[in-house]
Structure formats: structure tokens, C-alpha cells
Design an enzyme around this catalytic site. Sequence first.
Site, PDB file in Angstrom:
ATOM      1  N   LEU A 247       0.865  -1.168   0.000  1.00 40.03           N
ATOM      2  CA  LEU A 247       0.000   0.000   0.000  1.00 40.03           C
ATOM      3  C   LEU A 247       0.905   1.221   0.000  1.00 40.03           C
ATOM      4  O   LEU A 247       1.944   1.237   0.675  1.00 40.03           O
ATOM      5  CB  LEU A 247      -0.895   0.031   1.246  1.00 40.03           C
ATOM      6  CG  LEU A 247      -1.992  -1.029   1.368  1.00 40.03           C
ATOM      7  CD1 LEU A 247      -2.714  -0.862   2.709  1.00 40.03           C
ATOM      8  CD2 LEU A 247      -2.981  -0.924   0.232  1.00 40.03           C
ATOM      9  N   ASP A 248       0.525   2.251  -0.733  1.00 42.97           N
ATOM     10  CA  ASP A 248       1.290   3.494  -0.686  1.00 42.97           C
ATOM     11  C   ASP A 248       1.327   4.025   0.740  1.00 42.97           C
ATOM     12  O   ASP A 248       0.415   3.775   1.538  1.00 42.97           O
ATOM     13  CB  ASP A 248       0.647   4.547  -1.591  1.00 42.97           C
ATOM     14  CG  ASP A 248       0.785   4.207  -3.072  1.00 42.97           C
ATOM     15  OD1 ASP A 248       1.703   3.456  -3.425  1.00 42.97           O
ATOM     16  OD2 ASP A 248      -0.055   4.690  -3.857  1.00 42.97           O
ATOM     17  N   ARG A 249       2.355   4.784   1.038  1.00 39.49           N
ATOM     18  CA  ARG A 249       2.515   5.330   2.394  1.00 39.49           C
ATOM     19  C   ARG A 249       1.280   6.106   2.834  1.00 39.49           C
ATOM     20  O   ARG A 249       0.848   6.011   3.994  1.00 39.49           O
ATOM     21  CB  ARG A 249       3.754   6.238   2.441  1.00 39.49           C
ATOM     22  CG  ARG A 249       4.000   6.870   3.809  1.00 39.49           C
ATOM     23  CD  ARG A 249       5.276   7.691   3.800  1.00 39.49           C
ATOM     24  NE  ARG A 249       5.206   8.827   2.919  1.00 39.49           N
ATOM     25  CZ  ARG A 249       4.685  10.007   3.245  1.00 39.49           C
ATOM     26  NH1 ARG A 249       4.154  10.194   4.453  1.00 39.49           N
ATOM     27  NH2 ARG A 249       4.685  10.995   2.380  1.00 39.49           N
TER      28      ARG A 249
END
Length: 460
Positions: free
Chosen positions: A181-183
Site C-alpha cells: 500500500l502506498d505510504r
Amino acid sequence: MGQTNKHGLAEEGGASEGPAAKSARTAGGAEEAAATGSELYYEEGGLQRVRPYFHKYAAHAKGRWVGRTVFDVFSREFRDRSTGYYEAAIERGLIEINGKRVTKDAVVQNNDLITHHIHRHEPPVTTQSVRVVTETAEGLLVVDKPASIPVHPSGRYNYNSVTQILETTHGFKKVFPANRLDRLTSGLLLVGLNAAVARRLEQGLRHHRIQKEYVCKVAGNFPRERVVCDEPIRVVAHKLGLNCVDRALGKPSLTEFQWLCDDGAQSIVYCRPKTGRTHQIRVHLQYLGYPIANDPLYHNAEVWGRQMGKGGALPAVAEADGSSAAGPDKPSAPAEPRPTKMVGKRDDDKCNETWRHLVARMAEWKDKQNQEEHDRYAAAATDGSGVCGVCECPMMPDPTPDELCIWLHAWRYSGRGWSHETEFPAWAQGAAALVDAVKYRPEDGSLSPSPSPSPSPGSN
């Protein structure tokens, strides 16, 4: 030799000289007890922080360094710190050549190993906990990741990452995330407690045996009927993290969307990606004309212009001087791009005339953000109050609330006979009662019938 960081020095030994190690190097070169476990993290100003620590970076001398003094190399090549800092660092033994202390006049020779024991300040993150949703006897860990925390150590983040938090504060010996997942994205992660479990999970995701479901908040009034977007996606500029719909060179991609509710200006939307391209949901929503409302990349007029990338429209090139200055948009759907030479080391960094102007605008915008961050550092250090007492560097400004998340949440994963889900985030709470009517049904492999439109709950 590990990965190269932004200073051009390779990172060695992971976090071996971080706060979780048995000892840490002080500014005077001595050894002192380091924080461990619960002492590593602390909360202040509504954010979770990591106590600063020393970390070793190393690199063999580049050709242009040979014959120059070590002080000249650092003061001219690495300008993120002052010349006074580098002079003191050499004197204290924080900068070494071939593992030995040197003076500032030491001359760099060919193949010298240059090391820098840098005092590392990690960016703060949300105080929301990394929560274990489920742990099975087979070694599956289902985790609820808060926005603002990266999955793996990267860039300036090390201990403030999901893997390090799980290993440092939850007591897991080693974890193997199976998906990313993106930050700035929140929600579920599937994690293996051993490599074999992680591989099985990765295969299940790759072959679509595991279904992913998201919720997001988008700009505008999303259509109330189900929407399917199957536009192909490609990485246009890997270093910039820029991905776009490209009908000629993109990879097959498909996402199903369903409106849940809206407040007249923004909508909560259910998303089910059937493929796993980078930024797939974000790119497809932008293409449809309903970008995630607080997305800094894909809902950004400085980069995309007034059309905001809807339908593949690209911003116009300024006619006067050919620069990337903003001007009236002239939609140009990239259906037939003409490839040109490589502009990066990776295949997905191939550029073409269709995209070149957009990539330039994105690079210009990111440079502007970096300069603004630098200016914030400088302002904090003006009177000395924002300077670290150990390394004498400006302290990192805290992120604003808008810099901690985007409104995209991985809500549920499911397979044959099982499913795991999280609670809706605060920005989507009003839609939590509506999602059951549209969620994925593993038994029939499709979305539930679309509900008839109902009044918005007014929670947005």
C-alpha cells in the site's frame, strides 16, 4: 553494499546502528546505551516520533572525488548540511576513510571506502496504531495499516515503517508483507510470518484468487450506476511515481466502481480492482474525471492543468517559449504515443513526445515542493531553536494533516470461504452502513446488485 540514498552514499547494515541496536555512536565518537522497544518511539505534538540515532552510510570513491580532500568532497557534493557540520563531523570521527579517522585535509584515493555516521531524524507519522486484525496458526497476519506509515523502510523512513513496528513493538521475529500500500493509503495488509506463506499470498493476489476492495472519497458527484474502467495503464516516469492511461503501451487494467453516497461536492465510492497496476484506482478515477479529492499527484492542477487529466487530456505546452508554463488546456488523449529514446535506467522510464511535457511539469512541481521543504528547514534554523543539538542540522518540520493521508482505504480482502475487513476511516464513516449492498460476493464472483439511489447521509 546496500542501496544508494539521496546523498549518493550506499546504506549498509540496515538499522544496525539505530536505536534498537545495543549501542549508538555519539557526537564525540563515544558509545552510549541506545533506546530499545517502547523507548524507541514516543508521541509529541499529536505525532509518533522515533528518537534520533546514528546510522552508517558508505560508498566507494567516485572518479570525480579522487585527488580532492575529504572535506572538499562533502562540503561541495552534499550540500544538505553546512560546511561547519562537515568540518566538525570529520574531527569527531563521524566521517572516515577505509574505517579510519582522518583529518579534513586527507586526500581521497581511488577505491577508498568513505563512510558517514549520520545522525538520522525520521519523519513523524500518525499516532494511530498498526493493528493486528487476525493471526492464524498457519502464519498469516492480517494488519490494519494507518495512513502516513510506509510498509517497508524507504527513504527517510526506517523504524517508522510497518515491518519495523511489527518486529520492534509487536514481538514478531520477521514479517513478509505480501501486498503493498502506498505510504499515504490506509487499510489491510496481508503479511506472512514466513517466506512460504508470503509466496502463497502473493500468488493468490497475482492470479486473482484473492479479491481486494477499497473505499475512497473523490471530487465531484460520482455516477450512481456501477462504472467499469478498463483503460490500460503504464508507468510513464518511474522516478517521479507517475502512472497514466496509455492505450498503446499500457498494460491491461480493470476496476469496478460503485457510488455509495455524496454531499453535493464529494462522493464516497466503493472500488474493486481486478488487476494490480501501480496507482490503478487513482489513475482510473482521474481518467473518469473524479480524482481522489486530496490526491497530491492526480488531483493537481499545477501538473495536469484545468482538465485534471480527465479522459486522458494533457496540459498544453506554452506556445511562446515551449516551456512548461501553465496555459489553456488543449485535451490530447494519448491513444497513439510515439516512443523515443530512454530517459532512465528502467524500461518503464521510457518517455515519448506525448508525455514529455507532462513529465517535465511533474518534475518541476516536485522540485518546487523540495525547495519549499528546504526553505521550511532554513526558517526553523534561523534563531537556533529549530536546530538539533547533536548534529547541528535544522529539525524537520512536522507534516500538516493534509500531508499524512489520501482518502483511499483498503477495506476488505476475501477468498473462497474467508474474508477479512477493517473499519471505515473517519472520512468515510457515513458510508459504512451502505457498503454491504454492493460488496463482492465470493460465491458468485461479482458485485452485488447496485442499490437504488438514496439520500446522502451528510457525513462528508
